[in-house]
Design a protein around this motif. Structure first.
Motif, short mmCIF file in Angstrom:
data_model
loop_
_atom_site.label_atom_id
_atom_site.label_comp_id
_atom_site.label_asym_id
_atom_site.label_seq_id
_atom_site.Cartn_x
_atom_site.Cartn_y
_atom_site.Cartn_z
N SER A 149 -41.26 51.90 3.18
CA SER A 149 -40.54 50.91 4.02
C SER A 149 -39.13 51.37 4.29
CB SER A 149 -40.52 49.54 3.34
OG SER A 149 -39.65 49.54 2.22
N GLY A 150 -38.58 50.85 5.38
CA GLY A 150 -37.19 51.11 5.74
C GLY A 150 -36.49 49.80 6.05
N ASN A 151 -35.19 49.80 5.85
CA ASN A 151 -34.39 48.59 6.06
C ASN A 151 -34.17 48.38 7.56
OD1 ASN A 151 -32.41 46.55 6.13
ND2 ASN A 151 -31.61 47.20 4.14
N ARG A 152 -34.69 47.25 8.09
CA ARG A 152 -34.52 46.95 9.51
C ARG A 152 -33.07 46.60 9.85
NH1 ARG A 152 -38.48 42.37 11.06
NH2 ARG A 152 -37.09 42.41 12.88
N ASN A 153 -32.36 46.07 8.88
CA ASN A 153 -30.95 45.79 9.14
C ASN A 153 -30.18 47.07 9.43
OD1 ASN A 153 -31.33 43.03 8.73
ND2 ASN A 153 -30.92 43.18 6.52
N TRP A 154 -30.54 48.13 8.71
CA TRP A 154 -29.92 49.43 8.97
C TRP A 154 -30.22 49.87 10.40
CZ3 TRP A 154 -32.19 54.08 10.35
CH2 TRP A 154 -31.34 55.20 10.33
N SER A 180 -32.35 48.32 -1.72
CA SER A 180 -31.74 48.88 -0.51
C SER A 180 -32.57 48.62 0.74
CB SER A 180 -31.55 50.39 -0.67
OG SER A 180 -32.83 51.03 -0.82
N GLY A 181 -33.83 48.21 0.54
CA GLY A 181 -34.74 48.05 1.67
C GLY A 181 -35.55 49.30 1.94
N TRP A 182 -35.17 50.39 1.32
CA TRP A 182 -35.91 51.64 1.45
C TRP A 182 -36.75 51.82 0.16
CZ3 TRP A 182 -35.73 54.64 5.85
CH2 TRP A 182 -34.75 54.29 6.78
N TYR A 183 -38.07 51.61 0.32
CA TYR A 183 -38.98 51.62 -0.84
C TYR A 183 -40.18 52.49 -0.54
CZ TYR A 183 -36.36 47.20 -1.35
OH TYR A 183 -35.37 46.26 -1.41
N TRP A 184 -40.78 52.93 -1.66
CA TRP A 184 -42.10 53.55 -1.56
C TRP A 184 -42.92 53.08 -2.75
CZ3 TRP A 184 -43.83 56.41 -5.62
CH2 TRP A 184 -42.90 57.01 -6.45
N ALA A 185 -44.24 53.07 -2.55
CA ALA A 185 -45.12 52.61 -3.62
C ALA A 185 -46.52 53.15 -3.39
CB ALA A 185 -45.14 51.09 -3.69
N VAL A 186 -47.29 53.24 -4.49
CA VAL A 186 -48.69 53.65 -4.44
C VAL A 186 -49.49 52.63 -5.21
CG1 VAL A 186 -50.39 55.44 -5.02
CG2 VAL A 186 -48.04 56.09 -4.37
N THR A 187 -50.56 52.13 -4.60
CA THR A 187 -51.41 51.14 -5.25
C THR A 187 -52.86 51.44 -4.94
OG1 THR A 187 -51.87 48.78 -5.48
CG2 THR A 187 -51.31 49.56 -3.28
N GLU A 214 -34.45 40.84 2.31
CA GLU A 214 -34.01 41.68 3.42
C GLU A 214 -35.22 41.99 4.32
OE1 GLU A 214 -35.12 44.65 0.18
OE2 GLU A 214 -34.43 42.57 0.37
N ALA A 215 -34.97 42.19 5.60
CA ALA A 215 -36.03 42.52 6.56
C ALA A 215 -36.33 44.01 6.46
CB ALA A 215 -35.60 42.15 7.97
N ILE A 216 -37.61 44.33 6.31
CA ILE A 216 -38.02 45.73 6.19
C ILE A 216 -39.18 46.01 7.14
CG2 ILE A 216 -37.22 45.99 3.81
CD1 ILE A 216 -40.12 45.59 2.90
N ARG A 217 -39.27 47.26 7.53
CA ARG A 217 -40.39 47.74 8.35
C ARG A 217 -41.22 48.66 7.48
NH1 ARG A 217 -43.42 46.28 12.70
NH2 ARG A 217 -44.13 48.11 13.90
N VAL A 218 -42.54 48.41 7.45
CA VAL A 218 -43.44 49.09 6.50
C VAL A 218 -44.46 49.92 7.26
CG1 VAL A 218 -45.08 48.80 4.60
CG2 VAL A 218 -43.14 47.22 4.83
N VAL A 219 -44.70 51.15 6.76
CA VAL A 219 -45.82 51.95 7.21
C VAL A 219 -46.72 52.17 6.00
CG1 VAL A 219 -44.57 54.12 6.84
CG2 VAL A 219 -46.59 54.09 8.32
N GLU A 220 -48.02 51.98 6.18
CA GLU A 220 -48.99 52.07 5.09
C GLU A 220 -50.14 52.95 5.54
OE1 GLU A 220 -52.03 49.14 2.59
OE2 GLU A 220 -50.57 48.29 4.00
N ALA A 221 -50.65 53.75 4.58
CA ALA A 221 -51.78 54.63 4.86
C ALA A 221 -52.77 54.60 3.70
CB ALA A 221 -51.30 56.06 5.09
#
Length: 456
Positions: free
Chosen positions: A156-161, A80-87, A133-140
């Motif tokens: 991340s969020g979907n930039r197309n949205w 969907s372009g809306w993701y979260w992850a921990v690494t 898909e184009a996504i915008r990511v924020v990382e901390a």
């Protein structure tokens, strides 16, 4: 649309301004909205990031564990372009935890050499998702537990949205501005058409005057163009007066020439020896008549117009200098009232002829003193020049004054002259729509008042 038309020019200028103003408004509002939408989008991603961080904890084995509820079904929908992850910082290519929407895929996280963290240990960047898909990511970067292990939290969020949301709003904005612009242009067009309607009515009336179906521009007009209508009506009336006067002058001239011509014809038929002398005498009379009516026609053609004006003081000074040489025994005085220039609304030669005849007539009968005075008065809302010529001669009765105003009439046959002076003055005053009257002289003789139009 002809650019020579006043309404066309106003509409074109208004159209140009409306298009420019609306285009500038669309550009500014669109830019501001995009910036605000992007900022709000990033704030939403940060809020999801904080929810993710608060939901993750270390289990008994020291591994991150969480079942975050970020409040959006998009984090469950695959790709969907809306993701979260921990690494882990040790190996960012492997996700320890990730959203169902990633479907086991891994995002390529850039190194800190390419994009640095800010003072809040956060960074924003754009990536391509698993399905391009184009996504915008924020990382901390966050420490979990009491250890020294540093973990990366990614949302991340979907930039197309975002682009779709911004596009929908901007499309609505552009439609609104377009409708507003069209309504504005229509209202301007109607306002100009309605506002200039009196000019169209005046033009139609002017055509009627030109075709002889009307004599003036009658009707009610706005105060902005009413002075123009009044001036046009005054010009029409002046032209009609000039034509009437021309007809009268031509008739008078024809009548004046009939007698000399008849005399010459009769004498020629009788074959008298006095014909040469008679021809010379009668031709001279006809020349005087022609010049007289030409001068009157010249004056009549200028009455009611603002084509000329002259200053009174130089004319009176010049006349008095000449009269002092011709009559050195007389005391000539000039009294001009006021500090401002006195201006006559007419030609210099007409004023010279009028005042010259008055002063010359007074010089014939004065004993020792002649005074010429002039002042400005307002009569019936119009400025007037009030001349007075006074002498200390024997004076005239009211009946005698009326008599000397007639052409060729003289009271004292012993005095030199042709009896034309005051009649010429009367004609000039009449042609300038002025007045001439007798008054009491301060010196005890004759006083003559003349009222003429003044220029401002």
């Amino acid at each position: 649309m002809a650019t020579s038309s006043l309404s066309s020019r106003l509409i074109l200028f208004s159209l140009a301004w409306v298009v420019f103003a609306l285009a500038a408004a669309a550009l500014v509002l669109g830019t501001v909205y995009r910036q605000n939408a992007k900022a709000n989008f990033e704030e939403l991603l940060v809020a999801h990031l904080y929810n993710l961080v608060s939901a993750v904890e270390l289990d008994d084995n020291g591994n991150p564990s969480a079942t975050p509820q970020l409040g959006s079904p998009s984090f469950v929908q695959s790709y969907s372009g809306w993701y979260w992850a921990v690494t882990s910082t040790k190996d960012t290519s492997k996700f320890l935890l990730s959203s169902q929407s990633l479907a086991g895929e891994v995002l390529t996280i850039p190194t800190t050499n390419k994009i640095a963290f800010n003072d809040q240990f956060q960074r924003f960047y754009d990536l391509q998702g698993p399905s391009n898909e184009a996504i915008r990511v924020v990382e901390a970067q966050i420490f979990l537990g009491e250890g020294d292990d540093l973990y990366h939290f990614v949302v991340s969020g979907n930039r197309n949205w975002l682009d779709d949301q911004v596009g929908n709003v901007l499309n609505s904005l552009y439609i609104f501005l377009g409708v507003f612009g069209a309504g504005t242009i229509l209202s301007i067009w109607l306002s100009i058409r309605v506002g200039l309607k009196p000019l169209s009515a005046a033009r139609a009336k002017l055509n009627e005057v030109r075709e002889g179906r009307a004599k003036s521009l009658d009707g009610e007009y706005p105060k902005e163009i009413k002075p123009l209508i009044e001036e046009v009506n005054a010009l029409i009336a002046s032209n009609a007066t000039i034509v009437d006067r021309a007809r009268v002058q031509v008739g008078n001239l024809a009548h004046a020439l009939k007698t000399p011509l008849a005399v010459m014809i009769n004498d020629a038929r009788a074959r008298k020896n006095t014909l040469p002398e008679l021809v010379e005498e009668q031709v001279g009379t006809m020349q005087d008549q022609v010049q007289r009516y030409l001068d009157r026609a010249r004056i009549a053609a200028r009455v009611g117009t603002a084509t000329s004006s002259c200053e009174v003081s130089p004319v009176t000074d010049r006349l008095l200098r000449v009269m002092k040489r011709l009559h050195p025994h007389l005391d000539f005085q000039s009294e001009l009232a006021g500090s401002k220039k006195l201006l006559f609304a007419g030609e210099t030669q007409d004023l010279e002829e009028l005042l010259g005849n008055l002063i010359e007539n007074a010089s014939k009968f004065a004993q020792s003193a002649i005074t010429i005075s002039c002042a400005t008065q307002i009569l019936n809302g119009a400025p007037k020049l009030h001349f007075t010529v006074e002498d200390d001669g024997p004076g005239l009765s009211e009946a005698e004054f009326v008599k000397v105003l007639k052409r060729g009439e003289r009271i004292d046959e012993q005095k030199p002259g042709s009896g034309l002076g005051l009649s010429i003055v009367r004609d000039i005053v009449k042609d300038y729509q002025g007045t001439i009257s007798q008054c009491e002289s301060r010196h005890g003789g004759l006083g003559v008042n003349v009222e003429l139009p003044a220029a401002t």
